[in-house]
Scaffold this motif. Structure first.
Motif, PDB file in Angstrom:
ATOM      1  N   LEU A   1      -8.179   3.075  -3.111  1.00  0.00           N
ATOM      2  CA  LEU A   1      -8.545   1.687  -2.858  1.00  0.00           C
ATOM      3  C   LEU A   1     -10.058   1.544  -2.790  1.00  0.00           C
ATOM      4  O   LEU A   1     -10.757   2.419  -2.286  1.00  0.00           O
TER       5      LEU A   1
ATOM      6  N   LEU B   1      -2.236  -5.448  -0.033  1.00  0.00           N
ATOM      7  CA  LEU B   1      -3.592  -5.592  -0.555  1.00  0.00           C
ATOM      8  C   LEU B   1      -4.009  -7.052  -0.496  1.00  0.00           C
ATOM      9  O   LEU B   1      -3.220  -7.946  -0.793  1.00  0.00           O
TER      10      LEU B   1
ATOM     11  N   VAL C   1       0.843  -1.194   0.000  1.00  0.00           N
ATOM     12  CA  VAL C   1       0.000   0.000   0.000  1.00  0.00           C
ATOM     13  C   VAL C   1       0.878   1.243   0.000  1.00  0.00           C
ATOM     14  O   VAL C   1       1.795   1.366   0.821  1.00  0.00           O
TER      15      VAL C   1
ATOM     16  N   ARG D   1      -6.851  -1.782  -6.057  1.00  0.00           N
ATOM     17  CA  ARG D   1      -6.290  -0.454  -6.306  1.00  0.00           C
ATOM     18  C   ARG D   1      -6.810   0.037  -7.662  1.00  0.00           C
ATOM     19  O   ARG D   1      -6.686  -0.663  -8.681  1.00  0.00           O
TER      20      ARG D   1
ATOM     21  N   THR E   1      -9.407  -6.298  -1.712  1.00  0.00           N
ATOM     22  CA  THR E   1      -9.121  -4.864  -1.757  1.00  0.00           C
ATOM     23  C   THR E   1      -8.401  -4.550  -3.065  1.00  0.00           C
ATOM     24  O   THR E   1      -7.345  -5.122  -3.343  1.00  0.00           O
TER      25      THR E   1
END
Length: 409
Positions: free
Chosen positions: A87, A112, A81, A118, A116
């Motif tokens: 996100l 991640l 991250v 990006r 989750t």
């Protein structure tokens, strides 16, 4: 001509829909994390941790919401991250699926997960600061919640195609930045107001306890409760005998601080209930939960009202059998909500380490005892002051509720 007009309006709707920008218009890539094997403990700040879905909600990014890894692992750079990451949660409850956060600094020890994602944005066309709010707008939320899949509200999922098709308003880049800056400032003010309102709500609740404590201040704690009342514990009815209709059973879960409620009630057949008449509750009875975790963290006492009878007392709930020549029920009910009583019970709780409170422990607590006439005068004054405190508490709660609706507005 009428048909031609209708067709023209339909064409206009189709044209307008085709002109509706979506996230896909500014999206370069969607990067997923990995399904790591994790332990059931939170990762330390200096330890590699995989983000839980609770790390991405409607507040700021929550880096502490991460589980530690079971095995040693050298993650790929794309799994870490970083500052500026936008996100989105692809799996969560209906309320939180599709929630977005903007990460404000690097978190090299946070990874991640596969839940989750990006969002990689074309920053020549869209500002992440703006998309953070655009993806929280009603138009976007309606799309996400409509297309989220899953058979239970406890876990919904959205596919990458759904994410790319989220409708957004897309003004010029300068206008996006202006909107984002203004919203950020406004929401900062809302958060300040929300925190102040939360303090008011907490203080209004403490006010009620202080008023009760003041009512007993100055009186010596000279008599154990056993001198004025005996505590009867409920009967251990068998769960296989529970019915959906008949005489209700008052369980520990049916007591809230100050009142009885009957959501999810269970019953006993009337013929069977007749065998346990000594456990039938009467209007005005004073009740207390005998469940240790609840009694130590909250005030689980209540009065039985007219709407609560007939009902039977179930185990883990106690009913005070009063000596009416010595104690007023309202006076006892008030004392049970005081710090004097709660601290005495908590002391028993901590020293004995048992899962439940026994009637003997409750009966051994000493309380101030004054003549009945004085008890009733104390209760009358207390009732008036508590009514004023309730008005204050209701106003504080209403104000907090209004403030919490402001961000979406």
């Amino acid at each position: 001509p009428a048909d031609a007009g209708d067709a023209g309006r339909q064409d206009e709707v189709v044209w307008r829909m085709s002109r509706q920008p979506t996230l896909g218009h500014v999206l370069l890539d969607i990067q997923a994390g990995k399904s790591f094997q994790t332990a059931e403990v939170l990762a330390r700040p200096d330890e590699l941790g995989v983000l839980k879905v609770s790390a991405v909600t409607w507040s700021e990014f929550q880096p502490n919401e991460a589980k530690s890894l079971v095995d040693a692992y050298e993650p790929e750079a794309s799994h870490r991250v970083c500052r500026g990451d936008l996100l989105i949660s692809r799996a969560n409850t209906k309320e939180f699926v599709g929630a977005v956060v903007l990460v404000e600094r690097d978190y090299p020890f946070r990874l991640l997960s596969d839940k989750t994602l990006r969002l990689v944005i074309d920053e020549e066309r869209a500002a992440k600061e703006y998309l953070l709010f655009a993806l929280r707008a009603p138009k976007a939320r309606q799309h996400i919640e409509h297309y989220a899949t899953g058979t239970s509200d406890s876990m919904r999922n959205i596919a990458q195609g759904v994410i790319a098709s989220i409708p957004i308003d897309l003004p010029s880049l300068d206008e996006q930045l202006r909107v984002a800056t203004r919203l950020k400032a406004q929401l900062a003010e809302v958060e300040t107001a929300r925190q102040a309102a939360q303090v008011q709500v907490r203080e209004s609740r403490l006010l009620r306890r202080k008023i009760i404590d003041d009512a007993f201040d100055g009186f010596p704690e000279n008599q154990p409760i056993a001198e004025v009342a005996k505590l009867q514990s409920g009967y251990a009815f068998k769960s296989e005998d529970f019915k959906t209709s008949g005489i209700r059973l008052l369980r520990n879960t049916n007591i809230l601080p100050g009142r009885v409620y009957w959501d999810d009630a269970v019953c006993l057949d009337e013929a069977e209930a007749a065998r346990y008449s000594s456990y039938l509750l009467e209007e005005g009875d004073v009740l207390i939960s005998l469940d240790r975790p609840l009694i130590s963290s909250g005030i689980k006492v209540a009065r039985v009202g007219a709407a609560d009878v007939p009902s039977l007392l179930l185990q883990r709930v106690g009913r005070f059998l009063l000596k009416p020549e010595k104690i007023d029920g309202d006076f006892l009910h008030a004392f049970l909500q005081s710090s004097l009583f709660i601290e005495a019970i908590t002391g028993h709780d901590q020293s004995l380490g048992v899962p439940h409170i026994s009637p003997g422990q409750v009966e051994s607590v000493k309380m101030p005892l004054v003549p009945l006439d004085e008890q009733r005068r104390i209760v009358a004054r207390l009732r008036a002051r508590l009514a004023e405190a309730d008005v204050v508490a209701q106003a504080a709660s209403a104000q907090l509720a209004d403030i919490e609706r402001l961000p979406q507005r």
